[in-house]
Design an enzyme around this catalytic site. Structure first.
Site, mmCIF file in Angstrom:
data_model
loop_
_atom_site.group_PDB
_atom_site.id
_atom_site.type_symbol
_atom_site.label_atom_id
_atom_site.label_comp_id
_atom_site.label_asym_id
_atom_site.label_seq_id
_atom_site.Cartn_x
_atom_site.Cartn_y
_atom_site.Cartn_z
ATOM 1 N N GLY A 10 0.842 -1.197 0.000
ATOM 2 C CA GLY A 10 0.000 0.000 0.000
ATOM 3 C C GLY A 10 0.878 1.248 0.000
ATOM 4 O O GLY A 10 2.111 1.175 -0.017
ATOM 5 N N LEU A 12 1.545 3.555 2.309
ATOM 6 C CA LEU A 12 2.455 3.736 3.446
ATOM 7 C C LEU A 12 3.476 2.610 3.522
ATOM 8 O O LEU A 12 4.654 2.848 3.808
ATOM 9 C CB LEU A 12 1.645 3.819 4.750
ATOM 10 N N ILE A 37 -4.262 -10.442 6.941
ATOM 11 C CA ILE A 37 -4.167 -10.227 8.393
ATOM 12 C C ILE A 37 -5.368 -10.779 9.155
ATOM 13 O O ILE A 37 -5.324 -10.866 10.375
ATOM 14 C CB ILE A 37 -3.924 -8.740 8.766
ATOM 15 N N ALA A 60 -5.118 -2.326 5.649
ATOM 16 C CA ALA A 60 -6.442 -1.834 6.047
ATOM 17 C C ALA A 60 -7.410 -1.954 4.890
ATOM 18 O O ALA A 60 -7.007 -2.004 3.725
ATOM 19 C CB ALA A 60 -6.359 -0.371 6.501
ATOM 20 N N THR A 101 -6.855 6.993 11.813
ATOM 21 C CA THR A 101 -7.335 8.016 10.883
ATOM 22 C C THR A 101 -8.052 9.172 11.576
ATOM 23 O O THR A 101 -8.651 8.988 12.651
ATOM 24 C CB THR A 101 -8.318 7.346 9.881
ATOM 25 N N TYR A 125 -16.317 3.139 7.856
ATOM 26 C CA TYR A 125 -14.840 3.083 7.875
ATOM 27 C C TYR A 125 -14.305 3.628 9.208
ATOM 28 O O TYR A 125 -13.468 3.002 9.851
ATOM 29 C CB TYR A 125 -14.299 3.894 6.696
ATOM 30 N N LYS A 129 -12.152 1.625 12.030
ATOM 31 C CA LYS A 129 -10.794 2.046 12.405
ATOM 32 C C LYS A 129 -10.712 2.327 13.914
ATOM 33 O O LYS A 129 -9.693 2.067 14.546
ATOM 34 C CB LYS A 129 -10.378 3.287 11.610
ATOM 35 N N TRP A 149 -5.648 12.105 5.066
ATOM 36 C CA TRP A 149 -5.566 12.573 3.677
ATOM 37 C C TRP A 149 -4.213 12.199 3.047
ATOM 38 O O TRP A 149 -3.472 13.057 2.516
ATOM 39 C CB TRP A 149 -5.777 14.088 3.629
HETATM 40 N N1 LIG Z 1 -5.277 6.769 2.546
HETATM 41 C C1 LIG Z 1 -5.637 7.730 3.404
HETATM 42 O O1 LIG Z 1 -6.033 8.840 3.016
HETATM 43 C C2 LIG Z 1 -5.544 7.465 4.888
HETATM 44 C C3 LIG Z 1 -5.897 8.493 5.773
HETATM 45 C C4 LIG Z 1 -5.808 8.254 7.147
HETATM 46 C C5 LIG Z 1 -5.371 7.020 7.605
HETATM 47 N N2 LIG Z 1 -5.057 6.043 6.714
HETATM 48 C C6 LIG Z 1 -4.617 4.751 7.241
HETATM 49 O O2 LIG Z 1 -3.258 4.601 6.895
HETATM 50 C C7 LIG Z 1 -2.946 3.226 6.703
HETATM 51 C C8 LIG Z 1 -2.239 3.045 5.367
HETATM 52 O O3 LIG Z 1 -3.095 3.543 4.350
HETATM 53 P P1 LIG Z 1 -2.706 3.447 2.815
HETATM 54 O O4 LIG Z 1 -3.282 4.636 2.146
HETATM 55 O O5 LIG Z 1 -1.256 3.104 2.686
HETATM 56 O O6 LIG Z 1 -3.596 2.191 2.402
HETATM 57 P P2 LIG Z 1 -3.580 1.386 1.021
HETATM 58 O O7 LIG Z 1 -2.713 2.075 0.027
HETATM 59 O O8 LIG Z 1 -5.010 1.119 0.713
HETATM 60 O O9 LIG Z 1 -2.841 0.054 1.434
HETATM 61 C C9 LIG Z 1 -3.441 -0.902 2.267
HETATM 62 C C10 LIG Z 1 -2.825 -2.223 1.926
HETATM 63 O O10 LIG Z 1 -3.409 -3.211 2.786
HETATM 64 C C11 LIG Z 1 -3.739 -4.323 1.975
HETATM 65 N N3 LIG Z 1 -4.793 -5.109 2.597
HETATM 66 C C12 LIG Z 1 -6.133 -4.937 2.537
HETATM 67 N N4 LIG Z 1 -6.760 -5.910 3.218
HETATM 68 C C13 LIG Z 1 -5.788 -6.711 3.724
HETATM 69 C C14 LIG Z 1 -5.804 -7.904 4.485
HETATM 70 N N5 LIG Z 1 -6.952 -8.479 4.879
HETATM 71 N N6 LIG Z 1 -4.619 -8.477 4.814
HETATM 72 C C15 LIG Z 1 -3.449 -7.929 4.401
HETATM 73 N N7 LIG Z 1 -3.367 -6.811 3.665
HETATM 74 C C16 LIG Z 1 -4.534 -6.215 3.333
HETATM 75 C C17 LIG Z 1 -4.171 -3.717 0.650
HETATM 76 O O11 LIG Z 1 -4.161 -4.684 -0.359
HETATM 77 P P3 LIG Z 1 -5.209 -4.518 -1.585
HETATM 78 O O12 LIG Z 1 -4.832 -3.225 -2.258
HETATM 79 O O13 LIG Z 1 -4.949 -5.743 -2.402
HETATM 80 O O14 LIG Z 1 -6.562 -4.466 -0.963
HETATM 81 C C18 LIG Z 1 -3.099 -2.654 0.474
HETATM 82 O O15 LIG Z 1 -1.919 -3.166 -0.116
HETATM 83 C C19 LIG Z 1 -4.278 2.481 6.834
HETATM 84 O O16 LIG Z 1 -4.405 2.005 8.149
HETATM 85 C C20 LIG Z 1 -5.315 3.568 6.615
HETATM 86 O O17 LIG Z 1 -6.528 3.258 7.278
HETATM 87 C C21 LIG Z 1 -5.110 6.240 5.368
#
Ligand SMILES: NC(=O)c1ccc[n+]([C@@H]2O[C@H](COP(=O)([O-])OP(=O)(O)OC[C@H]3O[C@@H](n4cnc5c(N)ncnc54)[C@H](OP(=O)(O)O)[C@@H]3O)[C@@H](O)[C@H]2O)c1
Length: 290
Positions: A10, A12, A37, A60, A101, A125, A129, A149
């Site tokens: 993902g 991060l 997970i 996530a 988040t 969501y 979280k 964001w």
């Molecule tokens: N993006 C935002 O704006 C934002 C804002 C605030 C907080 N956050 C938090 O920051 C963290 C990182 O976010 P991100 O944007 O890097 O997320 P991301 O790009 O969506 O990456 C999440 C990764 O987790 C994988 N995943 C999903 N379900 C899974 C499972 N059951 N077991 C193992 N891996 C799994 C996804 O795979 P697939 O792609 O194959 O599903 C993806 O590779 C998360 O906790 C998110 O809630 C994000």
């Protein structure tokens, strides 16, 4: 430090891989399909084999709108699986780092949210979280980092605006009545490592400095790209998205500053670095091959 990172492909997770290597840390990354997970046995085996100092959960269910109709699945990934990770981290004697988040807040505050402000999520969501935060708190040693964001490599707002501009859009309609903190995944990854090195625990807010509405964020992306498109503010009601979102979810990062002794750079500076990184990648892709 030896870091075991879930969700490693993902936004991060990928940023952490580069940042950890540069900081001399060992990085063991796992993602779907090799590690789900929600599969407690597989997680236990993988962590036991890795013997990490910290388990960093970047995995996530991040599809905010889809979660409204799929809350049970989102809860299994964002909530239940985190409680499982807490048990596994304890067995391995590792710190559990959970990423959370700004969407755990309802947006009614008139000032930036502090770590001890009561959460009150509006969306499925956000609820899942928050369940993840409660799950992470079960670990003897835990660090919960709330961010917002996020933009890095992957599906995010910067990429979505860029894609519309590349497709020739001359007008972009963007929500102007939600405010938050755009945050670069690379800066967040560096911040996580600094928190680990400082031995931080509990809840910490980590965002780039400054705040914006999505409209202001889009205007800055268009400006930095030198594009000619007009950005038009619309209301949350006009956008008609399935998931409700907080109107104001600015996070107060003063606890982070107190721990590491510095703020993250302003989000506009982070955006410039993100766009420059993309430019470099495109130039490499475009190099003629002998
Ligand atoms: N993006 C935002 O704006 C934002 C804002 C605030 C907080 N956050 C938090 O920051 C963290 C990182 O976010 P991100 O944007 O890097 O997320 P991301 O790009 O969506 O990456 C999440 C990764 O987790 C994988 N995943 C999903 N379900 C899974 C499972 N059951 N077991 C193992 N891996 C799994 C996804 O795979 P697939 O792609 O194959 O599903 C993806 O590779 C998360 O906790 C998110 O809630 C994000």
């Amino acid at each position: 430090m030896r870091l075991f990172v879930t969700g490693s492909r993902g936004q991060l997770g990928r940023a952490l891989q580069r940042t950890a290597a540069a900081g001399g840390h060992e990085y063991i990354g796992r993602d779907l399909p090799e590690l789900d997970i929600t599969d407690a046995t597989a997680v236990r085996d993988a962590v036991a084999e890795a013997r990490p100092d910290a388990v960093i959960n970047c995995a996530a269910y991040t599809a905010v709108d889809a979660a409204e109709a799929d809350e049970a699945r989102a809860l299994a990934v964002n909530g239940g699986a985190v409680a499982g990770l807490a048990a596994v981290a304890d067995e391995a004697g590792a710190l559990l780092v959970q990423i959370s988040t700004d969407f755990v807040f309802d947006g009614a505050s008139k000032r930036p949210y502090r770590e001890d402000d009561p959460p009150h999520p509006l969306s499925a969501y956000g609820r899942t979280k928050l369940a993840g935060e409660r799950g992470a708190e079960l670990a003897r040693r835990h660090l919960i980092v709330r961010t917002a964001w996020l933009f890095g490599d992957g599906a995010n707002f910067v990429e979505a605006i860029h894609r519309q501009l590349d497709a020739g859009a001359s007008e972009l309609r963007v929500v102007g009545d939600q405010r938050g903190c755009p945050t670069y995944a690379v800066d967040l990854a560096g911040a996580l490592l600094r928190l680990l090195e400082a031995g931080a625990s509990g809840v910490v807010h980590v965002v780039n400095q400054g705040q914006a509405s999505w409209f202001e964020f889009a205007v800055e992306i268009v400006r930095q790209l030198g594009a000619a498109a007009e950005v038009v503010p619309i209301s949350t009601a006009d956008a008609a998205r399935p998931a409700p979102r907080p109107a104001y979810s600015v996070l107060d990062a003063s606890r982070f500053r107190g721990i590491v002794g510095a703020d993250l750079p302003p989000w506009q500076d982070a955006l410039a670095r993100r766009l420059a990184a993309e430019e470099r990648a495109n130039n490499v892709d475009g190099c003629p091959v002998d």
